[in-house]
Design an enzyme around this catalytic site. Sequence first.
Site, PDB file in Angstrom:
ATOM      1  CG  ASN A  69      -1.766   1.194   1.386  1.00 14.29           C
ATOM      2  OD1 ASN A  69      -1.882   1.981   0.445  1.00 14.29           O
ATOM      3  ND2 ASN A  69      -2.381   1.364   2.548  1.00 14.29           N
ATOM      4  CD1 TRP A  70       3.869   1.091  -2.656  1.00 11.29           C
ATOM      5  CD2 TRP A  70       3.898   2.142  -4.621  1.00 11.29           C
ATOM      6  NE1 TRP A  70       4.702   0.392  -3.493  1.00 11.29           N
ATOM      7  CE2 TRP A  70       4.735   1.021  -4.700  1.00 11.29           C
ATOM      8  CE3 TRP A  70       3.757   2.962  -5.746  1.00 11.29           C
ATOM      9  CZ2 TRP A  70       5.442   0.684  -5.863  1.00 11.29           C
ATOM     10  CZ3 TRP A  70       4.455   2.641  -6.912  1.00 11.29           C
ATOM     11  CH2 TRP A  70       5.292   1.507  -6.956  1.00 11.29           C
ATOM     12  CG  HIS A 112      -6.069   2.110   4.912  1.00 10.61           C
ATOM     13  ND1 HIS A 112      -5.699   3.111   5.774  1.00 10.61           N
ATOM     14  CD2 HIS A 112      -5.035   1.237   4.855  1.00 10.61           C
ATOM     15  CE1 HIS A 112      -4.470   2.852   6.227  1.00 10.61           C
ATOM     16  NE2 HIS A 112      -4.045   1.718   5.675  1.00 10.61           N
ATOM     17  CD  GLU A 140      -3.643  -1.537   7.915  1.00  9.89           C
ATOM     18  OE1 GLU A 140      -2.576  -1.914   7.420  1.00  9.89           O
ATOM     19  OE2 GLU A 140      -4.448  -0.803   7.324  1.00  9.89           O
ATOM     20  CB  SER A 154       4.428  -1.318  12.238  1.00 13.96           C
ATOM     21  OG  SER A 154       3.925  -0.039  12.562  1.00 13.96           O
ATOM     22  N   GLY A 172       4.692   1.654   4.757  1.00 20.32           N
ATOM     23  CA  GLY A 172       6.022   2.264   4.719  1.00 20.32           C
ATOM     24  C   GLY A 172       7.119   1.382   4.137  1.00 20.32           C
TER      25      GLY A 172
HETATM   26  P1  PGA Z   1       2.420   0.572   7.572  1.00 20.41           P
HETATM   27  O1  PGA Z   1       1.051   0.799   6.810  1.00 20.41           O
HETATM   28  O2  PGA Z   1       2.969  -0.746   7.095  1.00 20.41           O
HETATM   29  O3  PGA Z   1       3.280   1.746   7.178  1.00 20.41           O
HETATM   30  O4  PGA Z   1       2.113   0.524   9.018  1.00 20.41           O
HETATM   31  C1  PGA Z   1       0.158  -0.238   6.605  1.00 20.41           C
HETATM   32  C2  PGA Z   1      -1.134   0.307   6.087  1.00 20.41           C
HETATM   33  O5  PGA Z   1      -1.570   1.372   6.570  1.00 20.41           O
HETATM   34  O6  PGA Z   1      -1.747  -0.295   5.203  1.00 20.41           O
END
Ligand code: PGA
Length: 265
Positions: A8-9, A104, A172, A223, A245
Amino acid sequence: MNKIIIANWKMNPQSQQEAQELTGAIRNGIDSQHPNHPMGHCVNTNIVLCPPFVFMEKVKQILNKSKIMLGAQNIFHENSGSFTGEISAPMIKSLGCEYAILGHSERKKYFFESLDDINKKIISVLKSEMTPVVCLEDLSAVAPAGAEVDQLETVLQNIPKEKLNKIIFVYEPAWAISDGKNPSNTLPDSNDVLSAKLLIQKFLSSIIGKKKALETRIIYGGSVNAKNVKDYVGKNLMDGALIGGASLRAKEFIKIINIVEDMKC
Ligand code: PGA
């Protein structure tokens, strides 16, 4: 079942040039790690890149003849019409998109998406024969009793039973999402994510039966990086990860994919 890693960019990178470079680096990195495979790519792991809409066409071109697939970060539920600024499921389908992330927590927080909105989007993505990647929160032990059931019942209303196992569910929690560079200070442990998976499976089981529920992919997001991916993805853990990220750093992303690929389960 193959594991799935979805990048997910978010609203990154800032230019088409950088998007091309990132896609090229990911593709080349994966090709060179698996030089003996006919396709040069992972065989046990599905990989999906979800760039911003404006970069999709270029990203798709660079992924040509690779097994890496294309996804969107959102859609609007109508197919076409007077909805200024919106993008529909048939539009992204026509660019070769196969997946769409829906619901999301950042869409809920900044764009006030409701569970009913997410439900309409899931229906639209399924109608266009793509795979919805549906983000869920509040599934941990600290969630109010029944919160998970209310959430699942609302986002899945009016969806034909036989389509439910086509959806990929993502556990998530918003508090586990990174700032794009550093992991969140609070992360769930392996047991927390597993209990979220079991809750989703139990709910699905009651509608589509245990066998189909067990065939439905349930992944973790928040994360995830090369250091912690083994805490979340694996044989008795989640079926993959949604990665923000770390998916913007080609080397780190390839490392994660290789770790998952080597799990062979
Ligand atoms: P993250 O983002 O890996 O930077 O925590 C994940 C997401 O929000 O889909």
